[in-house]
Design a protein around this motif. Structure first.
Motif, PDB file in Angstrom:
ATOM      1  N   ALA A  82      16.554  16.243   6.595  1.00  0.00           N
ATOM      2  CA  ALA A  82      15.411  16.738   5.828  1.00  0.00           C
ATOM      3  C   ALA A  82      15.518  16.202   4.403  1.00  0.00           C
ATOM      4  CB  ALA A  82      15.399  18.254   5.828  1.00  0.00           C
ATOM      5  N   PHE A  83      14.375  15.898   3.826  1.00  0.00           N
ATOM      6  CA  PHE A  83      14.337  15.314   2.486  1.00  0.00           C
ATOM      7  C   PHE A  83      13.315  16.058   1.636  1.00  0.00           C
ATOM      8  CE2 PHE A  83      15.385  12.087   5.588  1.00  0.00           C
ATOM      9  CZ  PHE A  83      16.573  11.590   5.082  1.00  0.00           C
ATOM     10  N   ALA A  84      13.690  16.354   0.398  1.00  0.00           N
ATOM     11  CA  ALA A  84      12.751  16.979  -0.514  1.00  0.00           C
ATOM     12  C   ALA A  84      11.670  15.979  -0.926  1.00  0.00           C
ATOM     13  CB  ALA A  84      13.479  17.513  -1.746  1.00  0.00           C
ATOM     14  N   VAL A  85      12.079  14.729  -1.147  1.00  0.00           N
ATOM     15  CA  VAL A  85      11.159  13.688  -1.598  1.00  0.00           C
ATOM     16  C   VAL A  85      11.525  12.382  -0.908  1.00  0.00           C
ATOM     17  CG1 VAL A  85      10.364  12.328  -3.601  1.00  0.00           C
ATOM     18  CG2 VAL A  85      10.826  14.768  -3.861  1.00  0.00           C
ATOM     19  N   ILE A  86      10.502  11.608  -0.544  1.00  0.00           N
ATOM     20  CA  ILE A  86      10.700  10.275   0.022  1.00  0.00           C
ATOM     21  C   ILE A  86      10.089   9.274  -0.941  1.00  0.00           C
ATOM     22  CG2 ILE A  86      10.149   8.713   1.934  1.00  0.00           C
ATOM     23  CD1 ILE A  86       9.937  11.281   3.695  1.00  0.00           C
ATOM     24  N   ILE A  87      10.900   8.327  -1.387  1.00  0.00           N
ATOM     25  CA  ILE A  87      10.421   7.233  -2.236  1.00  0.00           C
ATOM     26  C   ILE A  87      10.247   6.029  -1.317  1.00  0.00           C
ATOM     27  CG2 ILE A  87      10.937   5.718  -4.177  1.00  0.00           C
ATOM     28  CD1 ILE A  87      12.595   8.011  -5.355  1.00  0.00           C
ATOM     29  N   LEU A  88       9.020   5.556  -1.191  1.00  0.00           N
ATOM     30  CA  LEU A  88       8.663   4.570  -0.182  1.00  0.00           C
ATOM     31  C   LEU A  88       8.070   3.320  -0.814  1.00  0.00           C
ATOM     32  CD1 LEU A  88       8.109   3.808   2.828  1.00  0.00           C
ATOM     33  CD2 LEU A  88       5.981   5.135   2.626  1.00  0.00           C
ATOM     34  N   ASP A  89       8.681   2.173  -0.524  1.00  0.00           N
ATOM     35  CA  ASP A  89       8.155   0.883  -0.957  1.00  0.00           C
ATOM     36  C   ASP A  89       7.027   0.469  -0.020  1.00  0.00           C
ATOM     37  OD1 ASP A  89       7.920  -1.580  -2.274  1.00  0.00           O
ATOM     38  OD2 ASP A  89       9.554  -2.499  -1.155  1.00  0.00           O
ATOM     39  N   LEU A  90       6.055  -0.262  -0.516  1.00  0.00           N
ATOM     40  CA  LEU A  90       4.963  -0.741   0.332  1.00  0.00           C
ATOM     41  C   LEU A  90       5.351  -1.981   1.120  1.00  0.00           C
ATOM     42  CD1 LEU A  90       1.689  -0.422  -1.789  1.00  0.00           C
ATOM     43  CD2 LEU A  90       2.398   0.933   0.183  1.00  0.00           C
ATOM     44  N   GLN A  91       6.074  -2.899   0.489  1.00  0.00           N
ATOM     45  CA  GLN A  91       6.401  -4.177   1.114  1.00  0.00           C
ATOM     46  C   GLN A  91       7.725  -4.057   1.871  1.00  0.00           C
ATOM     47  OE1 GLN A  91       4.578  -7.148   0.773  1.00  0.00           O
ATOM     48  NE2 GLN A  91       2.995  -6.129  -0.409  1.00  0.00           N
ATOM     49  N   LEU A  92       7.635  -3.736   3.151  1.00  0.00           N
ATOM     50  CA  LEU A  92       8.822  -3.617   3.997  1.00  0.00           C
ATOM     51  C   LEU A  92       8.788  -4.729   5.043  1.00  0.00           C
ATOM     52  CD1 LEU A  92       8.762   0.260   4.431  1.00  0.00           C
ATOM     53  CD2 LEU A  92      10.315  -1.067   2.994  1.00  0.00           C
ATOM     54  N   PRO A 101       4.069  16.736   7.806  1.00  0.00           N
ATOM     55  CA  PRO A 101       2.934  16.724   6.870  1.00  0.00           C
ATOM     56  C   PRO A 101       3.261  17.242   5.470  1.00  0.00           C
ATOM     57  CG  PRO A 101       2.369  17.867   8.915  1.00  0.00           C
ATOM     58  CD  PRO A 101       3.807  17.525   8.997  1.00  0.00           C
ATOM     59  N   ASP A 102       4.254  18.105   5.355  1.00  0.00           N
ATOM     60  CA  ASP A 102       4.572  18.692   4.056  1.00  0.00           C
ATOM     61  C   ASP A 102       5.533  17.846   3.223  1.00  0.00           C
ATOM     62  OD1 ASP A 102       2.929  20.834   4.644  1.00  0.00           O
ATOM     63  OD2 ASP A 102       4.559  22.023   5.497  1.00  0.00           O
ATOM     64  N   ASN A 103       6.065  16.759   3.792  1.00  0.00           N
ATOM     65  CA  ASN A 103       6.987  15.909   3.028  1.00  0.00           C
ATOM     66  C   ASN A 103       6.287  15.315   1.811  1.00  0.00           C
ATOM     67  OD1 ASN A 103       9.281  14.668   5.463  1.00  0.00           O
ATOM     68  ND2 ASN A 103       9.791  15.614   3.542  1.00  0.00           N
ATOM     69  N   VAL A 104       6.983  15.341   0.694  1.00  0.00           N
ATOM     70  CA  VAL A 104       6.496  14.720  -0.530  1.00  0.00           C
ATOM     71  C   VAL A 104       6.869  13.241  -0.470  1.00  0.00           C
ATOM     72  CG1 VAL A 104       6.792  14.611  -3.027  1.00  0.00           C
ATOM     73  CG2 VAL A 104       6.674  16.836  -1.873  1.00  0.00           C
ATOM     74  N   VAL A 105       5.857  12.382  -0.592  1.00  0.00           N
ATOM     75  CA  VAL A 105       6.087  10.937  -0.565  1.00  0.00           C
ATOM     76  C   VAL A 105       5.574  10.337  -1.861  1.00  0.00           C
ATOM     77  CG1 VAL A 105       5.624   8.762   0.631  1.00  0.00           C
ATOM     78  CG2 VAL A 105       5.834  10.885   1.951  1.00  0.00           C
ATOM     79  N   ILE A 106       6.448   9.577  -2.512  1.00  0.00           N
ATOM     80  CA  ILE A 106       6.086   8.850  -3.726  1.00  0.00           C
ATOM     81  C   ILE A 106       6.182   7.368  -3.397  1.00  0.00           C
ATOM     82  CG2 ILE A 106       6.733   8.322  -6.102  1.00  0.00           C
ATOM     83  CD1 ILE A 106       7.851  11.212  -6.264  1.00  0.00           C
ATOM     84  N   ILE A 107       5.094   6.653  -3.584  1.00  0.00           N
ATOM     85  CA  ILE A 107       5.073   5.216  -3.333  1.00  0.00           C
ATOM     86  C   ILE A 107       5.631   4.515  -4.566  1.00  0.00           C
ATOM     87  CG2 ILE A 107       3.616   3.204  -2.865  1.00  0.00           C
ATOM     88  CD1 ILE A 107       3.719   5.243  -0.541  1.00  0.00           C
ATOM     89  N   LEU A 108       6.553   3.587  -4.337  1.00  0.00           N
ATOM     90  CA  LEU A 108       7.150   2.787  -5.406  1.00  0.00           C
ATOM     91  C   LEU A 108       7.024   1.331  -4.997  1.00  0.00           C
ATOM     92  CD1 LEU A 108       8.809   2.513  -8.008  1.00  0.00           C
ATOM     93  CD2 LEU A 108      10.860   2.699  -6.599  1.00  0.00           C
ATOM     94  N   THR A 109       6.302   0.546  -5.774  1.00  0.00           N
ATOM     95  CA  THR A 109       6.065  -0.828  -5.365  1.00  0.00           C
ATOM     96  C   THR A 109       6.010  -1.773  -6.555  1.00  0.00           C
ATOM     97  OG1 THR A 109       4.601  -2.263  -4.069  1.00  0.00           O
ATOM     98  CG2 THR A 109       3.555  -0.532  -5.377  1.00  0.00           C
ATOM     99  N   GLY A 110       6.333  -3.004  -6.278  1.00  0.00           N
ATOM    100  CA  GLY A 110       6.194  -4.053  -7.274  1.00  0.00           C
ATOM    101  C   GLY A 110       4.950  -4.886  -7.038  1.00  0.00           C
ATOM    102  N   HIS A 111       4.267  -4.618  -5.930  1.00  0.00           N
ATOM    103  CA  HIS A 111       3.152  -5.480  -5.535  1.00  0.00           C
ATOM    104  C   HIS A 111       1.878  -4.715  -5.201  1.00  0.00           C
ATOM    105  CE1 HIS A 111       6.157  -8.624  -5.265  1.00  0.00           C
ATOM    106  NE2 HIS A 111       6.888  -7.814  -4.537  1.00  0.00           N
ATOM    107  N   GLY A 112       1.805  -3.456  -5.497  1.00  0.00           N
ATOM    108  CA  GLY A 112       0.661  -2.654  -5.086  1.00  0.00           C
ATOM    109  C   GLY A 112      -0.590  -2.945  -5.897  1.00  0.00           C
ATOM    110  N   THR A 113      -1.721  -2.863  -5.232  1.00  0.00           N
ATOM    111  CA  THR A 113      -3.019  -3.046  -5.868  1.00  0.00           C
ATOM    112  C   THR A 113      -3.676  -1.690  -6.062  1.00  0.00           C
ATOM    113  OG1 THR A 113      -4.184  -3.202  -3.758  1.00  0.00           O
ATOM    114  CG2 THR A 113      -3.292  -5.265  -4.682  1.00  0.00           C
TER     115      THR A 113
END
Length: 123
Positions: free
Chosen positions: A47-57, A74-86
């Motif tokens: 279980a994770f309090a927060v998921i940091i997710l890259d877009l380019q995998l 559904p309740d997981n907190v996801v933060i997108i972290l990317t160097g290439h996001g539009t």
């Protein structure tokens, strides 16, 4: 089931490991995955309090991983972290349930502020 503060999903292994070390110095426990399929498998094991997710995998695009995370937890907190996001990626991720969209290089203080705000909101 193990509990972690964060799951970091990023194919840039050195970056992901460095981020986990930096967050560890702030007393946060982290698990790291380097591709989308591994991240999805991790959800069954921990279980994770927060998921940091890259877009380019390498195997799945981050929006697909986000959709699968939200389907399973559904309740997981996801933060997108990317160097290439539009801007289009940002809107798609937020509409799909991401809580924040951040660009690399990561501002750790901003991340911690977001996490604290989310923790306060759910308390």
């Amino acid at each position: 089931m193990k509990h972690y503060d964060l799951l970091i999903v990023d194919d840039e292994q050195r970056y992901a490991d460095m981020l986990a070390r930096r967050l560890g110095l702030r007393n946060l426990t982290c698990q790291v995955c380097y591709d989308g399929r591994s991240a999805i498998e991790c959800l069954a094991e921990a279980a994770f309090a927060v998921i940091i997710l890259d877009l380019q995998l390498p195997d799945l695009y981050g929006t697909e991983v986000l959709a699968q995370i939200k389907q399973r937890r559904p309740d997981n907190v996801v933060i997108i972290l990317t160097g290439h996001g539009t801007e289009k990626d940002k809107q798609a991720c937020l509409a799909a349930g991401a809580h924040a969209f951040m660009n690399k290089p990561l501002d750790i203080d901003r991340l911690l502020t977001i996490m604290n705000r989310l923790k306060t909101r759910s308390a």
